[in-house]
Design an enzyme around this catalytic site. Structure first.
Site, PDB file in Angstrom:
ATOM      1  N   GLY A   1       0.824  -1.199   0.000  1.00 13.55           N
ATOM      2  CA  GLY A   1       0.000   0.000   0.000  1.00 13.55           C
ATOM      3  C   GLY A   1       0.857   1.247   0.000  1.00 13.55           C
ATOM      4  CG  ASN A   2      -0.427   4.623  -1.362  1.00 15.34           C
ATOM      5  OD1 ASN A   2      -1.215   5.289  -0.708  1.00 15.34           O
ATOM      6  ND2 ASN A   2      -0.749   4.072  -2.531  1.00 15.34           N
TER       7      ASN A   2
END
Length: 399
Positions: A210-211
């Site tokens: 993810g981020n």
């Protein structure tokens, strides 16, 4: 834009309380009706008689009248008002507001308020800069009906300022501007689709790629479109933000789910704003059980995810507007212009990780809007104000 508006003015125990007279006069000059609610400490700095003479209304300070036992209803005030302004707001009052400590008439009125609430802090530099005060201000900012303007200093002097309350004319101007924006229905009858937040690409049942995207920018854009009369569809990755119930929200987790939702809803929209930070790669194989630590290394085979912007760019009709975002770490403008052309966007919003206090997890952003024929750079400002700049540009583009 204040004619006929009903304003509750909350006054607390600060030396800046004397400016309340000027605030009242400015509101009344613009056609507003003002009801003052003052704390006991506030009466040490300015007399209720002075305030009542200006508003032509009895000043409310206690729950019950000392003379005849008449009850002052904070609930009725919350229903009566079109807006509440607390000016000056001391550190003590801000702390009580953030934590729901309803020990005076002003705070109970605030907690009952159905209308937007504006806050104008007033205190010395050390108190304003103290972590507890900043935490309380951030807490208030996260509430849906609190209007705080960091660029004008939380209606005061900003994080680097001196804590002095903003001038009365400026404060009233901020309230007036708010109501002016509420009357802007430039997107009435338009359908706008927005993507927001990150995507999570599963590695196994407990891990993902993810981020750091919080979704704040995309949600601010969605709310701004709604205010201007648009029918809004918000496709959101996994975030912990709430939005207005009038927004059609579609929650997704992965790029695949966001791609399916975006390509399904885009054909029925007049415009789409692709603000989500979508993962570019996902694991080629997702383990059905938790991957255990074995040996010293773990190799993940990654494969590209769908390019949502490119897919919508190919799908776009001549009467549709497509807006992209470019978050860059280097060669920002060059990379953004290439993305604009490659993905058939009408304009692109560029922001950079090299500008401190912006992009991921931040309440602020600094953008450049790039189209085929022009480049417009903006100053750093709160994401709610950045959203206005973006939608202003969208409205001009769609004319």
């Amino acid at each position: 834009m204040l004619k006929g508006k009903k304003i509750v003015l909350g006054i607390t125990g600060s030396i800046a309380a004397y400016k309340a007279c000027l605030i009242i006069r400015e509101f009344i000059k613009r056609g507003a009706e003002v009801q003052v609610v003052i704390t006991p400490a506030g009466k040490e700095f300015i007399t209720p008689i002075t305030l009542s003479a200006l508003t032509h209304k009895p000043v409310i300070s206690e729950f019950f009248s000392g003379r005849d036992g008449t009850w002052n209803s904070h609930v009725d005030l919350g229903l009566w008002a079109d807006a509440m302004l607390i000016a000056p707001a001391t550190a003590s009052t801000i702390g009580k507001m953030a934590n729901g400590i309803a020990d005076n008439m002003l705070i109970t009125t605030y907690l009952s308020m159905k209308a937007p609430v504006f806050v104008a802090p007033a205190m010395d530099l050390d108190m304003f800069a103290h972590q507890s005060t900043q935490d309380n201000l951030r807490t208030l900012e996260s509430y849906g009906n609190i209007i705080i303007e960091p660029q004008s200093g939380f209606l005061a002097s900003g994080l680097e300022g001196k804590g002095r309350m903003e001038e009365p004319e400026t404060i009233v101007g901020v309230v007036a501007d708010y109501f002016a924006r509420q009357q802007d229905k430039s997107l009435a009858g338009k359908r706008i689709m927005i993507t927001a937040g990150p995507t999570h690409e599963k590695i196994d049942p407990v891990r993902f790629i993810g981020n750091y995207s919080s979704g704040k920018m995309g949600f601010a854009i969605a709310e701004e479109c709604l205010k201007r009369g648009a029918e809004v569809t918000l496709i959101s990755g996994p975030v912990s933000i709430e939005c207005s119930s009038a927004i059609k929200r579609i929650d997704v987790e992965s790029c695949e789910e966001m791609y399916e939702a975006a390509t399904k809803h885009f054909p029925e929209c007049n415009a789409a704003i692709l603000c989500a930070a979508v993962a570019d790669f996902r694991p080629a194989d997702v383990s059905q059980t938790k991957i255990k630590r074995e040996g010293n290394n773990l190799t993940l085979q990654l494969q590209p995810t769908h390019d949502i912007a490119a897919a919508l760019g190919q799908q776009k009709r001549n009467n549709q507007t497509l807006v992209g975002f470019a978050l860059e770490t280097n060669n920002e403008e060059t990379n953004a212009k290439e993305k604009l052309k490659r993905k058939n966007l009408d304009f692109i919003v560029l922001n950079s990780t090299r500008i401190p206090g912006t992009t991921f997890q931040s309440n602020d952003n600094q953008i450049t809007i790039i189209s085929q024929n022009e480049t417009i750079a903006y100053e750093k400002k709160p994401k709610t104000e950045v959203a206005r700049d973006i939608i202003d540009h969208l409205v001009e583009r769609m004319k």
